[in-house]
Design a protein around this motif. Structure first.
Motif, PDB file in Angstrom:
ATOM      1  N   SER A 217      15.142 -13.927  22.433  1.00 25.17           N
ATOM      2  CA  SER A 217      14.816 -13.476  23.790  1.00 25.17           C
ATOM      3  C   SER A 217      14.921 -11.969  23.962  1.00 25.17           C
ATOM      4  CB  SER A 217      15.704 -14.174  24.828  1.00 25.17           C
ATOM      5  OG  SER A 217      15.517 -15.561  24.765  1.00 25.17           O
ATOM      6  N   LEU A 218      14.898 -11.243  22.875  1.00 23.52           N
ATOM      7  CA  LEU A 218      14.960  -9.791  22.928  1.00 23.52           C
ATOM      8  C   LEU A 218      13.743  -9.201  23.629  1.00 23.52           C
ATOM      9  CD1 LEU A 218      16.368  -7.159  22.029  1.00 23.52           C
ATOM     10  CD2 LEU A 218      15.080  -7.312  19.914  1.00 23.52           C
ATOM     11  N   LEU A 219      12.606  -9.877  23.548  1.00 26.97           N
ATOM     12  CA  LEU A 219      11.401  -9.343  24.166  1.00 26.97           C
ATOM     13  C   LEU A 219      11.367  -9.513  25.682  1.00 26.97           C
ATOM     14  CD1 LEU A 219       8.571 -10.242  21.629  1.00 26.97           C
ATOM     15  CD2 LEU A 219       9.684  -8.059  22.030  1.00 26.97           C
ATOM     16  N   ASP A 220      12.206 -10.380  26.244  1.00 22.83           N
ATOM     17  CA  ASP A 220      12.191 -10.604  27.691  1.00 22.83           C
ATOM     18  C   ASP A 220      12.435  -9.324  28.488  1.00 22.83           C
ATOM     19  OD1 ASP A 220      11.517 -13.242  27.324  1.00 22.83           O
ATOM     20  OD2 ASP A 220      13.572 -13.981  27.557  1.00 22.83           O
ATOM     21  N   PRO A 221      13.500  -8.559  28.212  1.00 22.33           N
ATOM     22  CA  PRO A 221      13.687  -7.327  28.985  1.00 22.33           C
ATOM     23  C   PRO A 221      12.595  -6.287  28.722  1.00 22.33           C
ATOM     24  CG  PRO A 221      15.421  -7.557  27.323  1.00 22.33           C
ATOM     25  CD  PRO A 221      14.623  -8.826  27.327  1.00 22.33           C
ATOM     26  N   ILE A 222      12.014  -6.317  27.534  1.00 18.18           N
ATOM     27  CA  ILE A 222      10.925  -5.382  27.226  1.00 18.18           C
ATOM     28  C   ILE A 222       9.697  -5.751  28.052  1.00 18.18           C
ATOM     29  CG2 ILE A 222       9.360  -4.577  25.407  1.00 18.18           C
ATOM     30  CD1 ILE A 222      11.750  -5.004  23.463  1.00 18.18           C
ATOM     31  N   ARG A 223       9.381  -7.043  28.119  1.00 16.25           N
ATOM     32  CA  ARG A 223       8.248  -7.501  28.936  1.00 16.25           C
ATOM     33  C   ARG A 223       8.452  -7.117  30.394  1.00 16.25           C
ATOM     34  NH1 ARG A 223       8.827 -12.482  25.848  1.00 16.25           N
ATOM     35  NH2 ARG A 223       7.180 -12.511  24.305  1.00 16.25           N
ATOM     36  N   LYS A 224       9.684  -7.307  30.894  1.00 17.62           N
ATOM     37  CA  LYS A 224       9.975  -6.970  32.296  1.00 17.62           C
ATOM     38  C   LYS A 224       9.799  -5.479  32.553  1.00 17.62           C
ATOM     39  CE  LYS A 224      13.073 -10.835  33.086  1.00 17.62           C
ATOM     40  NZ  LYS A 224      14.459 -11.278  33.237  1.00 17.62           N
ATOM     41  N   ALA A 225      10.232  -4.656  31.615  1.00 12.96           N
ATOM     42  CA  ALA A 225      10.095  -3.208  31.780  1.00 12.96           C
ATOM     43  C   ALA A 225       8.622  -2.796  31.772  1.00 12.96           C
ATOM     44  CB  ALA A 225      10.858  -2.474  30.676  1.00 12.96           C
ATOM     45  N   PHE A 226       7.825  -3.360  30.858  1.00 10.78           N
ATOM     46  CA  PHE A 226       6.400  -3.047  30.821  1.00 10.78           C
ATOM     47  C   PHE A 226       5.729  -3.513  32.113  1.00 10.78           C
ATOM     48  CE2 PHE A 226       6.648  -2.422  26.203  1.00 10.78           C
ATOM     49  CZ  PHE A 226       5.740  -1.390  26.038  1.00 10.78           C
ATOM     50  N   ALA A 227       6.098  -4.698  32.578  1.00 12.25           N
ATOM     51  CA  ALA A 227       5.506  -5.237  33.796  1.00 12.25           C
ATOM     52  C   ALA A 227       5.837  -4.345  34.992  1.00 12.25           C
ATOM     53  CB  ALA A 227       6.007  -6.662  34.035  1.00 12.25           C
TER      54      ALA A 227
ATOM     55  N   LEU B 290       2.087 -11.551  31.983  1.00 15.71           N
ATOM     56  CA  LEU B 290       0.900 -10.920  31.425  1.00 15.71           C
ATOM     57  C   LEU B 290       1.126 -10.495  29.983  1.00 15.71           C
ATOM     58  CD1 LEU B 290      -1.977  -9.910  32.024  1.00 15.71           C
ATOM     59  CD2 LEU B 290      -0.958  -7.733  32.695  1.00 15.71           C
ATOM     60  N   PHE B 291       2.389 -10.281  29.606  1.00 16.23           N
ATOM     61  CA  PHE B 291       2.722  -9.816  28.265  1.00 16.23           C
ATOM     62  C   PHE B 291       3.167 -10.946  27.346  1.00 16.23           C
ATOM     63  CE2 PHE B 291       3.086  -6.253  31.107  1.00 16.23           C
ATOM     64  CZ  PHE B 291       2.349  -5.291  30.436  1.00 16.23           C
ATOM     65  N   ARG B 292       2.869 -12.179  27.719  1.00 19.15           N
ATOM     66  CA  ARG B 292       3.169 -13.340  26.886  1.00 19.15           C
ATOM     67  C   ARG B 292       1.851 -13.972  26.471  1.00 19.15           C
ATOM     68  NH1 ARG B 292       8.534 -15.230  27.209  1.00 19.15           N
ATOM     69  NH2 ARG B 292       7.758 -17.093  26.204  1.00 19.15           N
ATOM     70  N   LEU B 293       1.640 -14.099  25.180  1.00 17.58           N
ATOM     71  CA  LEU B 293       0.380 -14.650  24.677  1.00 17.58           C
ATOM     72  C   LEU B 293       0.145 -16.072  25.164  1.00 17.58           C
ATOM     73  CD1 LEU B 293      -2.078 -14.317  22.858  1.00 17.58           C
ATOM     74  CD2 LEU B 293      -0.695 -15.160  20.969  1.00 17.58           C
ATOM     75  N   GLU B 294       1.204 -16.880  25.224  1.00 17.23           N
ATOM     76  CA  GLU B 294       1.009 -18.293  25.527  1.00 17.23           C
ATOM     77  C   GLU B 294       0.955 -18.606  27.023  1.00 17.23           C
ATOM     78  OE1 GLU B 294       5.399 -17.575  25.219  1.00 17.23           O
ATOM     79  OE2 GLU B 294       3.645 -16.932  24.141  1.00 17.23           O
TER      80      GLU B 294
ATOM     81  N   ARG C 263      -4.441 -17.899  19.075  1.00 15.47           N
ATOM     82  CA  ARG C 263      -5.463 -16.997  18.582  1.00 15.47           C
ATOM     83  C   ARG C 263      -5.247 -16.791  17.107  1.00 15.47           C
ATOM     84  NH1 ARG C 263      -2.837 -11.839  18.346  1.00 15.47           N
ATOM     85  NH2 ARG C 263      -4.584 -10.486  18.028  1.00 15.47           N
ATOM     86  N   SER C 264      -6.283 -16.461  16.430  1.00 14.70           N
ATOM     87  CA  SER C 264      -6.155 -16.198  15.000  1.00 14.70           C
ATOM     88  C   SER C 264      -6.209 -14.696  14.783  1.00 14.70           C
ATOM     89  CB  SER C 264      -7.279 -16.883  14.225  1.00 14.70           C
ATOM     90  OG  SER C 264      -8.505 -16.248  14.508  1.00 14.70           O
ATOM     91  N   ASP C 265      -5.816 -14.260  13.615  1.00 11.80           N
ATOM     92  CA  ASP C 265      -5.849 -12.846  13.296  1.00 11.80           C
ATOM     93  C   ASP C 265      -7.267 -12.292  13.368  1.00 11.80           C
ATOM     94  OD1 ASP C 265      -3.149 -12.830  12.918  1.00 11.80           O
ATOM     95  OD2 ASP C 265      -3.266 -13.156  10.751  1.00 11.80           O
ATOM     96  N   ARG C 266      -8.244 -13.133  13.172  1.00 10.15           N
ATOM     97  CA  ARG C 266      -9.624 -12.635  13.202  1.00 10.15           C
ATOM     98  C   ARG C 266     -10.074 -12.267  14.609  1.00 10.15           C
ATOM     99  NH1 ARG C 266     -10.896 -18.317  12.242  1.00 10.15           N
ATOM    100  NH2 ARG C 266     -11.841 -19.077  14.146  1.00 10.15           N
ATOM    101  N   ASP C 267      -9.303 -12.685  15.651  1.00 14.15           N
ATOM    102  CA  ASP C 267      -9.640 -12.327  17.014  1.00 14.15           C
ATOM    103  C   ASP C 267      -9.355 -10.858  17.301  1.00 14.15           C
ATOM    104  OD1 ASP C 267     -10.438 -14.919  17.662  1.00 14.15           O
ATOM    105  OD2 ASP C 267      -8.405 -15.495  18.223  1.00 14.15           O
ATOM    106  N   GLY C 268      -8.652 -10.205  16.398  1.00 14.61           N
ATOM    107  CA  GLY C 268      -8.339  -8.792  16.555  1.00 14.61           C
ATOM    108  C   GLY C 268      -7.170  -8.571  17.491  1.00 14.61           C
ATOM    109  N   PRO C 269      -6.800  -7.323  17.709  1.00 14.88           N
ATOM    110  CA  PRO C 269      -5.667  -7.016  18.560  1.00 14.88           C
ATOM    111  C   PRO C 269      -5.937  -7.403  20.006  1.00 14.88           C
ATOM    112  CG  PRO C 269      -6.738  -5.009  17.803  1.00 14.88           C
ATOM    113  CD  PRO C 269      -7.419  -6.150  17.145  1.00 14.88           C
ATOM    114  N   ARG C 270      -4.915  -7.787  20.694  1.00 13.65           N
ATOM    115  CA  ARG C 270      -5.035  -8.216  22.079  1.00 13.65           C
ATOM    116  C   ARG C 270      -4.842  -7.012  22.987  1.00 13.65           C
ATOM    117  NH1 ARG C 270      -0.907 -10.871  25.199  1.00 13.65           N
ATOM    118  NH2 ARG C 270      -1.896 -11.520  27.070  1.00 13.65           N
ATOM    119  N   THR C 271      -5.743  -6.787  23.916  1.00  8.51           N
ATOM    120  CA  THR C 271      -5.637  -5.684  24.850  1.00  8.51           C
ATOM    121  C   THR C 271      -5.128  -6.214  26.167  1.00  8.51           C
ATOM    122  OG1 THR C 271      -7.523  -4.652  23.793  1.00  8.51           O
ATOM    123  CG2 THR C 271      -6.903  -3.805  25.946  1.00  8.51           C
ATOM    124  N   VAL C 272      -4.101  -5.561  26.702  1.00  4.17           N
ATOM    125  CA  VAL C 272      -3.547  -5.977  27.994  1.00  4.17           C
ATOM    126  C   VAL C 272      -3.814  -4.896  28.992  1.00  4.17           C
ATOM    127  CG1 VAL C 272      -1.465  -6.605  29.198  1.00  4.17           C
ATOM    128  CG2 VAL C 272      -1.757  -7.277  26.855  1.00  4.17           C
TER     129      VAL C 272
END
Length: 120
Positions: free
Chosen positions: A76-86, A95-99, A111-120
């Protein structure tokens, strides 16, 4: 500030972009290796440090069983990072969670790697 308990000596590292690099990496403290793309961070750590018995490397590799789970998501280390970005962007953290709501339309959280980087 916490003092290290020792050092891991790397001498003459030569792999990929590294040319005779000497560095002392502190032990007993959290160490972060940063630098611009292509500067040799991964070459230094994975080529000269992690092959040692007394070193455990934590990276972003998927945890067994889920290709989307990494140590950062699992702990859950990404939770505070997602909140800060949001907060900085005036949007919801989902918005910062793929699923969840941030997923690419029509992909349903996968998504597969062939979909390329995800832009938010």
């Amino acid at each position: 500030m916490r003092a290290g308990t020792g050092v891991i000596e790397v001498r003459g590292a030569r792999s990929h972009n590294l040319r005779d690099v000497d560095v002392d990496i502190p032990t007993g403290v959290l160490v972060v290796v940063t630098g611009v793309a292509g500067s040799g961070k991964s070459s230094l750590i994975h080529g000269s440090v992690t092959p040692r018995e007394d070193v455990i490397a934590v990276d972003q590799s998927p945890i067994r069983g889920s290709r989307r789970s990494s140590p950062a998501t699992y702990t859950s280390l990404l939770d505070p990072i997602r909140k800060a970005f949001a907060k900085a962007n005036g949007v919801k953290p989902a918005l910062f969670r793929l699923e969840l709501r941030g997923r690419v339309p029509g992909v349903q959280g996968r998504r597969s790697d062939r979909d390329g980087p995800r832009t938010v």
